[in-house]
Design an enzyme around this catalytic site. Structure first.
Site, PDB file in Angstrom:
ATOM      1  N   ASP A 479       0.284  71.319  37.351  1.00  0.00           N
ATOM      2  CA  ASP A 479      -0.950  70.560  37.153  1.00  0.00           C
ATOM      3  C   ASP A 479      -2.161  71.397  37.540  1.00  0.00           C
ATOM      4  O   ASP A 479      -2.044  72.450  38.194  1.00  0.00           O
ATOM      5  CB  ASP A 479      -0.862  69.301  38.043  1.00  0.00           C
ATOM      6  CG  ASP A 479      -1.699  68.147  37.531  1.00  0.00           C
ATOM      7  OD1 ASP A 479      -2.541  68.369  36.639  1.00  0.00           O
ATOM      8  OD2 ASP A 479      -1.517  67.035  38.041  1.00  0.00           O
ATOM      9  N   ASP A 549      -3.643  61.852  30.517  1.00  0.00           N
ATOM     10  CA  ASP A 549      -3.357  60.888  31.580  1.00  0.00           C
ATOM     11  C   ASP A 549      -3.422  59.460  31.056  1.00  0.00           C
ATOM     12  O   ASP A 549      -3.099  58.522  31.784  1.00  0.00           O
ATOM     13  CB  ASP A 549      -4.351  61.057  32.735  1.00  0.00           C
ATOM     14  CG  ASP A 549      -3.879  62.091  33.739  1.00  0.00           C
ATOM     15  OD1 ASP A 549      -2.704  62.494  33.660  1.00  0.00           O
ATOM     16  OD2 ASP A 549      -4.681  62.497  34.598  1.00  0.00           O
TER      17      ASP A 549
HETATM   18  C1  DGJ Z   1      -2.940  64.507  37.094  1.00  0.00           C
HETATM   19  C2  DGJ Z   1      -1.764  64.464  36.153  1.00  0.00           C
HETATM   20  O1  DGJ Z   1      -2.188  64.492  34.836  1.00  0.00           O
HETATM   21  C3  DGJ Z   1      -0.950  63.214  36.479  1.00  0.00           C
HETATM   22  O2  DGJ Z   1       0.089  63.082  35.560  1.00  0.00           O
HETATM   23  C4  DGJ Z   1      -0.449  63.319  37.882  1.00  0.00           C
HETATM   24  O3  DGJ Z   1       0.437  64.393  37.985  1.00  0.00           O
HETATM   25  C5  DGJ Z   1      -1.608  63.483  38.849  1.00  0.00           C
HETATM   26  N1  DGJ Z   1      -2.473  64.558  38.456  1.00  0.00           N
HETATM   27  C6  DGJ Z   1      -1.123  63.722  40.240  1.00  0.00           C
HETATM   28  O4  DGJ Z   1      -2.125  64.014  41.102  1.00  0.00           O
END
Ligand code: DGJ
Length: 741
Positions: A479, A549
């Protein structure tokens, strides 16, 4: 496929079945562009393509010849200020303050295959017969800088890859302040420009505009390719659509700051430029040093946008993505993020894993919150050791228990980030990207580490390799949750701060390269707050990427549809999540959530313990369905059928390579009452083959389904009493077509 050099006319012709790319050495030694488009016959001389008419008020290098002006000539490596007043592809800042260059032809080389780009992601070949590469060396005599222009033409794809390598062969240092990867001068501007724009949770919406005299541009100066713009644009003829017409797709294999622009001049020629964003960029090139630009990939299609997209899907799926997972159907996963967020311990995770296993799910992914002092987003980033209060048996112990259930185990990292509340920051406060004397901005309480410094990358490598080598980890989600600001490296002198953004991304690539080499069995999924770094550079290391997301099915229809213009289904992370959805608070049927996610690398991201027995039963069926069809869904030929941006319904489909099987996804956003009859015209089938529609008695020839259409009318038409399954908002259906013979 071939690359021909016609010595007499000093002309290069690169061609394959789909496209021709023709250049010539101009009278002043510069490399000129003659033609780029559909394949045409080869000839000794194409100089008639040079459109130079004497024009008043033009800057001309030769006295008494008003017909030769860099202002009007189409070129491969133009520089601004030389009489060419359009934006250039290169700018070299010299000790005397000058920025002009005069790159002229020195020699060239034609080689089979495609050389590797050192330290940078790029398309590749698996055998020399798959492509040919032309390297043309140009030289600017005054500075001694050479530019090696690399052009690769592929045998099996209507695509051309281009990059440039600059070398300082002079005896004085210079600074590259502009080093674009591609310059393509097209003779007219009769195109629509399609860009893919948005923001967090609303990524990659196709936006169409008409390039007019002046500059049309997209780019990122956020340090990552960004949610806002994607390093991909399309120039299509205004009448082109999914099935027909000319389109150029231009994609930059890069994950950092980028610029793609179309400049239309007063005489309606169009200059396309793509590369590292020149704003703030400056790369010191000492004598003997070289600089490699990222690669740009140009796809030409004369059978519409669908054809262009499928060329990208094949090229990027097979010759950009790498590793053991490249061609393998992807594991069906459960991710604990939307199920637990930060509120978990080992017991809770194991409970979720057992429920997932019971549904047939194959991979358990532990997301954010397992390390250091992290119990919420204020602390812990930078310390990649398990938090014993949450995981008393560490990652190793948890992974063993998950494996014992018969599942694989995956883990989340955010290697580039650090919280001030961490041991990492306490030990290395100067490892932050921060400008001296300025307050560094935070984002979600986090700061970015200075990945331009090799010791920082080494540290992260040691931490991650210890975890990955010490436990059975089969998957990594990488990430990155903020954009760069106050960009400055404490390790570089003031005169070299223009290198930091690019060095940062080189550091990210370096860490990816090392980890993917050392742990080749691990499936990497890239992520940047969802789709903030969904780009070809990342695809080279991680064959899949968390698309957004936003997990709401309706929003995902739009996001996955827009993403499909360049990126294959096998690259799009897509999960079924809870309702009300956590981003949109929308309630969509479980069936629809799965019917959207199955056109991606499928998984779940919700608390299975909150579902009813009936829902769990439905999930078991979805998982079984996905196991049967995922190879087709992820690696078949993808066709967009109806845009979710244009009406109340959306549709797409995937067809197997032999055209014997297809899956059609049909989605209706809002319910309608007493509606019209509807048919959906399919694409990509064999017109002469009879297809059976699974679950019905119906059999239709491919031509019927493509010309007349598949009937999608809803028989309830507003009268819902007595029906077994009432029709509501957000319904969807999958149609499975199998060859009847
Ligand atoms: C952003 C990601 O896109 C999510 O899927 C998740 O992993 C969060 N960060 C966790 O902080």
């Amino acid at each position: 496929m071939n690359i021909v050099y016609h010595a007499k006319s000093k002309t290069f012709h690169l061609y394959n079945d789909r496209l021709s790319y023709i250049m010539t050495v101009l009278r002043n030694g510069h490399l000129g562009q003659l033609y780029c488009g559909a394949r045409i016959h080869d000839r000794e001389d194409f100089s008639y393509f040079l459109e130079f008419a004497p024009r008043a008020m033009s800057a001309c290098p030769y006295e008494n010849d008003r017909s030769f002006s860099l202002e009007h000539l189409r070129q491969e490596l133009p520089s601004f200020g030389t009489g060419d007043y359009r934006d250039g592809a290169v700018e070299v800042f010299q000790e005397d303050g000058s920025r002009l260059t005069d790159f002229h032809y020195v020699n060239h080389q034609i080689t089979p295959g495609k050389p590797k780009l050192n330290g940078l992601p790029a398309t590749y070949t698996e055998s020399d017969g798959e492509a040919m590469t032309l390297l043309v060396t140009l030289r600017d005599d005054l500075t001694g800088v050479t530019a090696e222009l690399s052009y690769t033409i592929f045998r099996d794809f209507g695509a051309l890859a281009r990059s440039v390598r600059y070398s300082n062969k002079g005896d004085r240092p210079v600074t590259l302040t502009r080093a674009m990867s591609l310059c393509l001068d097209l003779p007219d501007c009769d195109y629509d420009w399609l860009q893919f724009s948005g923001c967090w949770t609303r990524e990659r919406k196709p936006v169409c505009r008409r390039p007019e005299q002046g500059i049309t541009a997209v780019g990122s100066r956020r340090g990552h390719s960004s949610h806002e713009q994607n390093p991909f644009v399309v120039l299509k003829r205004p009448t082109a659509d999914e099935d027909q017409g000319e389109a150029f797709g231009l994609s930059l294999v890069y994950s950092g700051n980028f610029l793609i622009q179309a400049e239309v001049d007063a005489h309606s020629t169009l200059r396309l430029l793509a590369g590292i964003h020149p704003e703030g960029f400056g790369w010191l090139l000492k004598p003997g040093e070289s600089f490699q630009t990222p690669e740009a990939v140009l796809v030409y299609a004369d059978r519409g946008l669908g054809d262009m997209s499928r060329t990208f899907h094949r090229l990027y799926g097979r010759r950009l993505a790498r590793g053991v997972w490249r061609d393998q159907p992807r594991p069906i996963l459960i991710n604990n993020w939307e199920a637990t967020y930060f509120d978990f311990n080992e017991d809770k995770l194991l409970r979720l894993a057992r429920q997932a296993k019971d549904c047939g799910i194959e991979l358990f992914v532990l997301d954010d919150g397992w390390f250091g002092r992290r119990t919420d987003d204020r602390a812990g980033l930078g310390d990649w050791t398990p938090n014993p209060a949450r995981l008393p048996n560490g990652i190793q112990g948890l992974a063993e228990k998950i494996e014992a259930l018969g599942m694989r185990f995956g883990l989340w990292f955010e290697p580039e980030a650090v919280n001030k509340n961490s041991a990492m920051y306490e030990q290395h406060p100067d490892w932050l990207l921060a400008t001296p004397g300025r307050t560094p901005s935070q984002g979600r309480y986090e700061y970015l580490l200075d990945f331009s410094r090799p010791e920082v990358v080494d540290n992260l490598h040691a931490q991650m390799a210890a975890i990955l080598g010490g436990a059975k980890v089969s998957y990594v989600k990488w990430d990155m949750n903020r954009s760069i600001s106050e960009c400055y490296s404490a390790a570089l002198p003031p005169g070299r701060q223009g290198e930091v953004y690019h060095r940062y991304i080189l550091g990210v690539y370096d860490l990816y390269e090392r980890l993917t080499k050392e742990f080749p069995h691990i499936l990497f999924e890239s992520c940047a707050s969802g789709g903030g770094r969904f780009d070809p550079g990342m695809l080279y290391y991680a064959p899949q990427c968390w698309t957004s997301d936003n997990t709401d099915a309706v929003e995902r229809l739009r996001i996955q549809y827009g993403t499909s213009f360049c990126y294959p289904v096998s690259s799009m992370g897509a999960h079924v999540s809870a309702v009300p959805n956590h981003q949109m608070y929308r309630v969509t049927p479980l069936e629809t959530r799965a019917n959207v996610a199955c056109f991606g690398t499928f998984g779940y991201e919700l608390d299975l313990g909150r579902l009813s027995g009936e829902e769990l039963g439905e999930i078991k069926k979805q998982v079984a369905f996905m196991k049967e069809y995922r190879a087709l869904l992820q690696f078949g030929d993808f066709y967009r059928l109806k845009s979710p941006f244009e009406g109340n319904t959306a549709a797409w489909m995937t067809v197997s390579g032999d055209k014997r099987r297809a899956v059609v996804g049909f989605y209706r956003i809002l319910n309608t009452s007493n509606d019209a009859y509807t048919r959906l015209r399919l694409r990509g089938l064999d017109p002469d083959r009879l297809y059976r529609i699974k679950g019905t008695e119906a059999c239709h020839y491919g031509d019927e389904l493509m010309r007349a259409g598949l009937i999608t009318s809803d028989s309830t038409a507003g009268e819902q009493y007595g029906v077994v399954k009432p029709c509501t908002d957000f319904i969807s259906r999958l149609y499975i077509l199998d060859a009847a013979d």
